[in-house]
Design an enzyme around this catalytic site. Structure first.
Site, PDB file in Angstrom:
ATOM      1  N   ASP A 235       0.867  -1.170   0.000  1.00  8.51           N
ATOM      2  CA  ASP A 235       0.000   0.000   0.000  1.00  8.51           C
ATOM      3  C   ASP A 235       0.909   1.227   0.000  1.00  8.51           C
ATOM      4  O   ASP A 235       1.694   1.428   0.925  1.00  8.51           O
ATOM      5  CB  ASP A 235      -0.860  -0.044   1.278  1.00  8.51           C
ATOM      6  N   MET A 236       0.828   2.019  -1.063  1.00  7.79           N
ATOM      7  CA  MET A 236       1.688   3.198  -1.158  1.00  7.79           C
ATOM      8  C   MET A 236       1.227   4.243  -0.135  1.00  7.79           C
ATOM      9  O   MET A 236       0.036   4.425   0.077  1.00  7.79           O
ATOM     10  CB  MET A 236       1.624   3.795  -2.566  1.00  7.79           C
TER      11      MET A 236
ATOM     12  N   ASP B 129      -2.614   2.478  -6.201  1.00  6.49           N
ATOM     13  CA  ASP B 129      -1.583   2.508  -5.159  1.00  6.49           C
ATOM     14  C   ASP B 129      -1.616   1.310  -4.217  1.00  6.49           C
ATOM     15  O   ASP B 129      -1.043   1.356  -3.139  1.00  6.49           O
ATOM     16  CB  ASP B 129      -1.719   3.812  -4.353  1.00  6.49           C
ATOM     17  N   GLU B 130      -2.281   0.265  -4.613  1.00  2.25           N
ATOM     18  CA  GLU B 130      -2.453  -0.834  -3.677  1.00  2.25           C
ATOM     19  C   GLU B 130      -2.558  -2.154  -4.443  1.00  2.25           C
ATOM     20  O   GLU B 130      -3.223  -2.212  -5.475  1.00  2.25           O
ATOM     21  CB  GLU B 130      -3.776  -0.590  -2.936  1.00  2.25           C
TER      22      GLU B 130
END
Lengths: 366, 353
Positions: free
Chosen positions: B9-10, B103-104
């Site tokens: 997860d960013m 982003d994940e």
């Protein structure tokens, strides 16, 4: 107009002419069926202006007349009536139809018959006769290859050719091509015509598998079929049909003889797992067997084997299963010949006599 | 039980990308969101979160909480590009990548002979060194726990949850940490006295199913530490569609055609970028009275070109008899297949006449 008609005969005739009734039209009168007394018969006509069908039904004519009734309502009503005598009476002032049968009574609004376009008069054309069953087979074996791509109208029909006592029919959607020929004694026609897809499929449905004769009349821009008291007239498609001869391979590197039903069943089963993949099946030809595989990612794989006798190179090829099924279903022979020349060249299915040839283009996976 | 599932997860992805692009923003509260009056926050940097700014909050409210923040409009194509760079790193370790958003993603590295913890560390380091961004990483033996793990010490976190940690780490957590438990379900669970995951683990399965149906069974399973969901790479989309609701209902076909053209262009672009083609088009209209209409048309061959999509869609639209004004128009391309397969054509030579 006042007539009495047997329900079953009536429905049969309605069902024939309604095939030509247009479903989407800007001319409301065309969504109707014309009924007109003629001698001791009732004449029925449906047309969408491209195609028209006329049929007759025996009737007790009490009072002559004519009317146009809405096809869908009229057909559905007659269909559901008991198999008894149907009384049909049309009021002269407002074209309302009173339908009576047993304890059922309907009245539906009709339109004046003089608004109904008459079927095009076929001017003298060239004609020939052929057995119903044979014409039905010719149409049935080619019809499915007709293109539905409306941007190429000249492919939206079958090319009917008359050459040296032979009748030939060709159709292609550019992915496959079906060709069928049959000889007719004393054929006095030469030339060609593109017959619309719809005409071919409707006439193929109406023809019986019988020895009775169909009369076919060809004019400059129309084709007419006369059989079993039915007359069907259709416009022809204008344009230039592509040169089909050049795409029928003259030779091949692999020749296979295979049982038609076995191949058909195996193809249909394998295709169950090819749905996700645009119905693509892979065919592997070995010396003594033909192997069909299909792969549905996340579901599973199919494997089918059919025994064959092979001449020439072993090879493999991928096809759209539907294209194969269409042809195998329409053929009647016990065994068929499959001819290939590598995995990117057209494949051919034919029968011994060479009077039926089906060319399929393979699928290439990158 | 193998620790082969990794959840990545960013950290404050959009905001971090913007900071990377413009280092002057470093250390400042950066808020990404729609700039219109009704816009909401899509991402807030951790600095901004200190002011109480969070995702999905109306921008107007964020501005009150954090008047000195740097407010930026999202640049989706940029984020998409960076996201692709990140995924390229994932694919070096496994094909089993299931992106959840830009982003994940979940990764399953069971087919990679390397130790999964080492893989996770390498991925995290590569994202940091090569892309200048930080990620929070969770490793566990199923999706639920891997995701929980990545959330454990965000940002820049790294957490492993093994079966031995389950009792100590997971059971004491509030029920809302269970996957699928939103505020509504949370309320229902607490109503029947289940506050902690432990309570659910010890509860009667039948009672849970009785109360919550299928979901009851699902969360009971999760509370046992069981989650059978596999990491599934995205499959080929079944359809690609796009629709638009007009600001004012439209009764003019010519105007609808303009919108249609735009939609076709977008659908085509998406199909091309996914490298897939479709064989059918459906056109949808929603009238001003919310009555819906849809009609589809198919073709014999597969296509994804804008002109073809537009041509088919237009032919459907032209046949429609507009009786009412239209509030929404949409088109969908379906009956898809991979573009890597090509149906060959018979080669008719052009005969000139």
């Amino acid at each position: 107009m006042k007539v009495e008609v047997n329900q079953k005969d009536f429905y049969q005739a309605i069902n024939i002419v309604r095939k030509a009734v247009s479903t989407k039209t800007t001319l409301p009168i065309l969504s109707g069926i014309l009924l007109k007394t003629e001698g001791q018969r009732l004449r029925l006509v449906g047309t969408d202006l491209e195609m028209g069908i006329e049929a007759f039904v025996e009737a007790e004519i009490i009072e002559e007349g004519e009317v146009v009734l809405p096809a869908i309502y009229f057909a559905n009503i007659i269909k559901e009536l008991p198999n008894e005598k149907v009384d049909l009476e049309i009021s002269k002032d407002n074209n309302t139809a009173f339908i009576k049968c047993g304890y059922s009574k309907f009245n539906i609004n009709g339109s004046p018959a003089d608004e109904f376009p008459s079927l095009p008069k076929v001017k003298s054309g060239k004609s020939f006769k052929i057995k119903e069953g044979r014409l039905k087979e010719i149409f049935g074996q080619v019809e499915f290859a007709i293109s539905k791509d409306e941007s190429k109208p000249f492919l939206n029909g079958g090319l009917l050719l008359f050459e040296e006592d032979k009748i030939k029919l060709v159709a292609t959607d550019t992915y496959r091509l079906a060709y069928r020929e049959d000889s007719i004694e004393e054929l006095d026609i030469e030339g060609d015509a593109i017959v619309p897809s719809n005409t071919i499929s409707e006439i193929a449905k109406l023809l019986n598998d019988s020895e009775d004769l169909v009369e076919v009349v060809l004019t400059e821009n129309q084709i007419l079929f006369n059989f079993a008291g039915i007359t069907m007239v259709s416009r022809l498609i204008e344009g230039q049909f592509p040169n089909y001869k050049q795409v029928i391979p003259k030779n091949s590197k692999t020749k296979v003889e295979v049982d038609r039903m076995e191949l058909l069943r195996a193809t249909k089963r394998a295709a169950l797992l090819a749905r996700q993949d645009a119905d693509i099946i892979k065919i592997n030809l070995k010396e003594d067997r033909l192997v069909i595989t299909a792969n549905a990612p996340e579901v599973g794989q199919a494997y089918e084997e059919v025994s064959i006798s092979l001449l020439g190179q072993e090879t493999e090829i991928a096809f759209n299963a539907n294209y194969l099924v269409d042809c195998l279903k329409a053929m009647k022979d016990e065994t068929v010949n499959v001819e290939l020349s590598g995995s990117l060249a057209p494949g051919v299915i034919k029968r011994d006599s060479d009077d039926y040839v089906y060319v399929i283009m393979p699928v290439r996976s990158a | 039980m193998e620790l082969s599932i990794i959840h990545i997860d960013m950290d404050a992805f959009y905001a971090s990308v913007e900071v990377r692009e413009n280092p002057a923003l470093r250390g400042k509260p950066v808020i990404i969101g729609g700039k219109s009056r009704r816009g909401v926050v899509s991402t807030a940097s951790y600095e901004a979160r200190c002011y109480g700014v969070g995702s999905a909050m109306p921008i107007a409210k964020a501005r009150k909480l954090c008047p000195n923040g740097v407010y930026l409009k999202p640049r989706h194509s940029l984020y998409k590009e960076v996201s692709n760079n990140i995924r390229e790193i994932f694919y070096r370790y496994t094909d089993l990548v299931e992106p959840l958003s830009l982003d994940e993603a979940y990764l399953d590295v069971k087919q990679n002979p390397k130790n999964s913890i080492r893989i996770a560390k390498e991925i995290k380091r590569e994202i940091e060194n090569n892309l200048g961004l930080t990620a929070s990483v969770g490793i566990s033996y199923n999706k639920f726990l891997a995701k929980l793990a990545s959330d454990f010490n965000k940002p820049n976190g790294f957490k492993i949850i093994s079966p031995y940690d389950f009792e100590e780490l997971i059971l004491p957590l509030d029920v809302k940490f269970l996957w699928g438990v939103g505020p509504k379900t949370e309320g229902k669970l607490k109503e029947i006295g289940l506050y902690k995951i432990k309570d659910i683990a010890q509860a009667d399965r039948i009672v849970l199913i009785d109360k919550l149906g299928k979901k009851g069974y699902q969360i009971w399973k999760l509370a046992q530490g069981e989650d059978n969901r596999e990491v599934t790479p995205p499959s080929r989309p079944k359809s690609i569609g796009k629709e638009t609701t007009f600001k004012k209902d439209i009764g003019d076909k010519v105007l609808l055609i303009d919108y249609l053209k735009e939609l076709c262009s977008e659908v085509s672009q998406r199909a091309v970028s996914n490298n897939i083609k479709g064989r059918s088009i459906s056109l949808k209209l929603k009238y001003s009275d919310f009555e819906e209409f849809s009609k589809s048309q198919s073709c014999e061959y597969y296509f994804n070109k804008e002109e073809k999509i537009y041509k088919l869609a237009l032919s459907i639209l032209k046949e429609i008899n507009l009786r009412k004004k239209v509030r929404l128009i949409g088109i969908t391309l379906f009956n898809m297949r991979d573009n890597s397969i090509k149906q060959l054509c018979l080669s008719f030579k052009k005969t000139k006449k």
